[in-house]
Design an enzyme around this catalytic site. Structure first.
Site, PDB file in Angstrom:
ATOM      1  N   SER A  22       0.828  -1.217   0.000  1.00 21.05           N
ATOM      2  CA  SER A  22       0.000   0.000   0.000  1.00 21.05           C
ATOM      3  C   SER A  22       0.857   1.259   0.000  1.00 21.05           C
ATOM      4  CB  SER A  22      -0.923  -0.005   1.230  1.00 21.05           C
ATOM      5  OG  SER A  22      -0.156  -0.201   2.407  1.00 21.05           O
ATOM      6  N   ASN A 110      -1.643  -2.914  13.444  1.00 19.08           N
ATOM      7  CA  ASN A 110      -3.103  -2.760  13.493  1.00 19.08           C
ATOM      8  C   ASN A 110      -3.523  -1.542  14.315  1.00 19.08           C
ATOM      9  OD1 ASN A 110      -2.931  -5.097  12.073  1.00 19.08           O
ATOM     10  ND2 ASN A 110      -3.759  -6.428  13.675  1.00 19.08           N
ATOM     11  N   THR A 155     -41.108  24.916  -7.819  1.00 21.21           N
ATOM     12  CA  THR A 155     -41.295  23.534  -7.394  1.00 21.21           C
ATOM     13  C   THR A 155     -41.573  22.781  -8.678  1.00 21.21           C
ATOM     14  OG1 THR A 155     -43.686  23.732  -7.092  1.00 21.21           O
ATOM     15  CG2 THR A 155     -42.333  24.258  -5.180  1.00 21.21           C
ATOM     16  N   HIS A 156     -41.050  21.552  -8.765  1.00 22.98           N
ATOM     17  CA  HIS A 156     -41.143  20.757 -10.003  1.00 22.98           C
ATOM     18  C   HIS A 156     -40.511  21.506 -11.188  1.00 22.98           C
ATOM     19  CE1 HIS A 156     -44.239  18.416  -7.773  1.00 22.98           C
ATOM     20  NE2 HIS A 156     -44.608  19.612  -7.349  1.00 22.98           N
ATOM     21  N   SER A 277     -16.039  25.372 -26.871  1.00 21.16           N
ATOM     22  CA  SER A 277     -16.193  24.116 -27.604  1.00 21.16           C
ATOM     23  C   SER A 277     -15.135  24.052 -28.692  1.00 21.16           C
ATOM     24  CB  SER A 277     -17.588  24.058 -28.224  1.00 21.16           C
ATOM     25  OG  SER A 277     -17.598  23.168 -29.326  1.00 21.16           O
ATOM     26  N   LYS A 283     -19.883  28.693 -28.361  1.00 22.64           N
ATOM     27  CA  LYS A 283     -20.222  28.086 -27.079  1.00 22.64           C
ATOM     28  C   LYS A 283     -19.412  28.617 -25.901  1.00 22.64           C
ATOM     29  CE  LYS A 283     -22.150  24.725 -26.241  1.00 22.64           C
ATOM     30  NZ  LYS A 283     -23.154  23.702 -26.081  1.00 22.64           N
ATOM     31  N   ASN A 285     -19.361  27.105 -22.018  1.00 15.87           N
ATOM     32  CA  ASN A 285     -19.955  26.021 -21.237  1.00 15.87           C
ATOM     33  C   ASN A 285     -19.576  26.090 -19.757  1.00 15.87           C
ATOM     34  OD1 ASN A 285     -21.015  24.896 -23.615  1.00 15.87           O
ATOM     35  ND2 ASN A 285     -19.084  23.829 -24.009  1.00 15.87           N
ATOM     36  N   GLU A 290     -20.397  21.533 -13.979  1.00 15.64           N
ATOM     37  CA  GLU A 290     -20.711  20.162 -14.397  1.00 15.64           C
ATOM     38  C   GLU A 290     -19.768  19.173 -13.727  1.00 15.64           C
ATOM     39  OE1 GLU A 290     -21.283  19.932 -18.816  1.00 15.64           O
ATOM     40  OE2 GLU A 290     -21.257  22.096 -18.592  1.00 15.64           O
ATOM     41  N   TYR A 317      -8.881  -7.262  13.027  1.00 13.06           N
ATOM     42  CA  TYR A 317      -8.297  -6.708  11.804  1.00 13.06           C
ATOM     43  C   TYR A 317      -8.320  -7.713  10.659  1.00 13.06           C
ATOM     44  CZ  TYR A 317      -5.083  -4.692   8.455  1.00 13.06           C
ATOM     45  OH  TYR A 317      -4.549  -4.199   7.299  1.00 13.06           O
ATOM     46  N   GLN A 322      -7.276  -2.378   4.388  1.00 13.89           N
ATOM     47  CA  GLN A 322      -6.297  -1.523   3.711  1.00 13.89           C
ATOM     48  C   GLN A 322      -6.963  -0.745   2.568  1.00 13.89           C
ATOM     49  OE1 GLN A 322      -2.091  -2.703   3.260  1.00 13.89           O
ATOM     50  NE2 GLN A 322      -2.568  -2.980   1.099  1.00 13.89           N
TER      51      GLN A 322
HETATM   52  N1  ARG Z   1      -1.065  -1.478   5.397  1.00  9.95           N
HETATM   53  C1  ARG Z   1      -1.932  -2.046   6.393  1.00  9.95           C
HETATM   54  C2  ARG Z   1      -3.292  -1.352   6.323  1.00  9.95           C
HETATM   55  O1  ARG Z   1      -3.371  -0.356   5.736  1.00  9.95           O
HETATM   56  C3  ARG Z   1      -1.362  -1.839   7.757  1.00  9.95           C
HETATM   57  C4  ARG Z   1      -1.801  -2.838   8.774  1.00  9.95           C
HETATM   58  C5  ARG Z   1      -1.268  -4.164   8.464  1.00  9.95           C
HETATM   59  N2  ARG Z   1      -1.465  -5.085   9.498  1.00  9.95           N
HETATM   60  C6  ARG Z   1      -1.360  -6.384   9.316  1.00  9.95           C
HETATM   61  N3  ARG Z   1      -1.511  -7.140  10.325  1.00  9.95           N
HETATM   62  N4  ARG Z   1      -1.112  -6.887   8.147  1.00  9.95           N
HETATM   63  O2  ARG Z   1      -4.258  -1.819   6.821  1.00  9.95           O
END
Ligand code: ARG
Length: 459
Positions: A22, A110, A155-156, A277, A283, A285, A290, A317, A322
């Site tokens: 991650s 965790n 309204t509407h 455009s 145009k 826009n 949007e 956990y 993640q």
């Molecule tokens: N990268 C993990 C997360 O975002 C961190 C926690 C990982 N803990 C574990 N026991 N694998 O959740």
């Protein structure tokens, strides 16, 4: 450096290692991670688990990592890592050696990741509050710049009753006020400390969680270690509050898009927030609006995604969690971007008050005022409604407005009609009659504007 090699004989498959990592996105938590580790090291020292010297070197190393991360963007690419927590720990050991190996005592990723995320989110909520407040400020500026402007209320999307433009604008001010309240309430629940929960069972070392909480600015500690590491309700809640705020922005965007069409011609957006455009030279826009409307869908999606991710997870956990980060980060960025652009758009709106007034004065928007007139003369409202309905039909058939029908004709519908009826269906009378709290009478709106102004100036 891996944090968990001991019981493994083989390396992880390369594809899986990439899938598992991650670090590409959770590096955004690096400052929070370092703050958390500094507090954890202090708690370990206070408990006698680290010597003063070890704690000092760890603090030095962590500060050094922070310094490098701030100074050099490529520093974070200097090493492969499973996540930001592994990265910081590995860099620490590389920088200071032996004492670095002791930092993770009594801690799990965790409770660490939950702490980082809450610490990070708390300041993001503060930043969000400032951005919403600026949109509110831009709304008041727009109302104050057009204090006498009258528009048809719908309204509407059918013309209903005339209202002051400022009254319409302040409706959004109220919505955003509730959005800010929601974020403040979410913040209080975010601001509880998970650290000290360990992997799930609590920590086996005498860490003073209350003092860690104080050190990190948390209001209290999570009471149950299993809950502390296993829930992400605070992420769901934050995205939920963001989704509601985006829904409000999206409706405002839609209104302004419609009002800026040639068919309505109520407002004009300046070039600064419009695009052209590639094909049609004429145009102009409203892409800014949007995109705000379009991006609301993303945030609603993140909300649904987080609920779906969490719903089947056994305590405590699980790695599924993640997935919270990209949803959260993208929500923060999307909401921030939309709020900034909305504030800018609002400062680039010109209202054509002649056009809106002409529109508010036609389309029988004063029919309700005529019914109210009859009620004041003693007729039951339901009967007045029916009678005015017939009058409107008569007027439509003769191509006339209600004020163009003469008194003799009125008299054939009811003997309660007298000459003062014409005053009662004037635009100004319609507005000034709405004096009860929260209505569109000029006096009420003037008060509402100054109340809003002082709220926003106060903070
Ligand atoms: N990268 C993990 C997360 O975002 C961190 C926690 C990982 N803990 C574990 N026991 N694998 O959740």
């Amino acid at each position: 450096m891996k944090l968990w090699g001991g019981r493994f004989k083989r390396e992880a498959d390369a594809e899986f290692a990439r899938f598992n990592s991650s670090f590409a996105f959770d590096r955004r938590l690096i400052e929070a991670d370092i703050e958390g580790s500094l507090a954890h090291a202090e708690a370990l020292a206070a408990a006698g688990i680290l010597s003063e010297e070890e704690a000092r070197r760890i603090a030095w190393g962590l500060n050094e990592i922070r310094r490098q991360a701030r100074a050099d963007k490529s520093y974070l690419d200097s090493r492969e890592a499973e996540d930001v927590h592994s990265f910081v720990e590995a860099q620490l050991i590389a920088a200071i050696g032996e004492p670095g190996y002791k930092l993770h005592t009594g801690r799990s990723r965790n409770d660490q990741v939950a702490t980082d995320l809450r610490f990070f989110l708390r300041s993001e909520i503060d930043a969000t509050d400032e951005l919403i407040r600026d949109v509110q400020r831009a709304l008041i500026e727009l109302a104050e710049a057009n204090p006498d402007c009258v528009i048809p209320g719908y309204t509407h999307l059918q013309r209903a009753q005339p209202i002051l433009f400022a009254h319409y604008v302040l409706a959004y001010f109220e919505m955003l006020k509730r959005d800010r309240e929601r974020f403040t309430q979410v913040r209080a629940r975010v601001n509880q400390l998970p650290l000290g929960a360990g992997a799930l069972a609590g920590t086996g070392f005498p860490l003073d969680r209350e003092s860690i909480a104080r050190r990190l600015g948390f209001e209290g500690v999570c009471e149950n270690s299993v809950d502390a590491v296993s829930d992400r309700d605070f992420v769901v809640e934050f995205i939920g509050a963001a989704a509601i705020a985006m829904m409000h922005l999206s409706r405002l965007a839609e209104d302004l898009i419609v009002y800026s069409t040639a068919e309505f011609g109520f407002i004009e957006l300046s070039d600064a927030v419009s695009t052209g455009s590639s094909l049609m030279p004429q145009k102009k826009n409203p892409d800014s609006l949007e995109l705000i409307r379009g991006k609301s869908g993303r945030v609603f999606g993140h909300h649904a995604a987080m609920l779906a991710t969490m719903k089947g997870l056994p305590l405590a956990y699980n790695k599924d969690m993640q997935e919270d980060k990209e949803a959260l980060f993208d929500t923060i960025d999307t909401l921030a971007g939309s709020l900034k652009v909305m504030a800018t758009v609002l400062r680039n709106v010109k209202v054509d008050c002649e056009k809106t007034r002409a529109s508010a004065s036609s389309g029988y928007s004063n029919a309700t005022d005529l019914a109210d007139y009859l009620v004041r003369k003693g007729m039951e409202f339901r009967k007045a409604h029916e009678l005015v309905g017939q009058l409107v039909m008569h007027a439509i058939e003769h191509g006339k407005a209600l004020e163009e029908i003469d008194l003799e004709k009125y008299a054939t519908f009811s003997e309660l009609f007298a000459d003062d009826l014409y005053d009662s269906i004037k635009l100004e009378s319609s507005l000034s009659s709405k004096q009860a709290a929260g209505g569109t009478s000029p006096e009420s709106v003037r008060q509402a504007m100054s109340k809003a102004r002082s709220e926003i100036d106060r903070g």
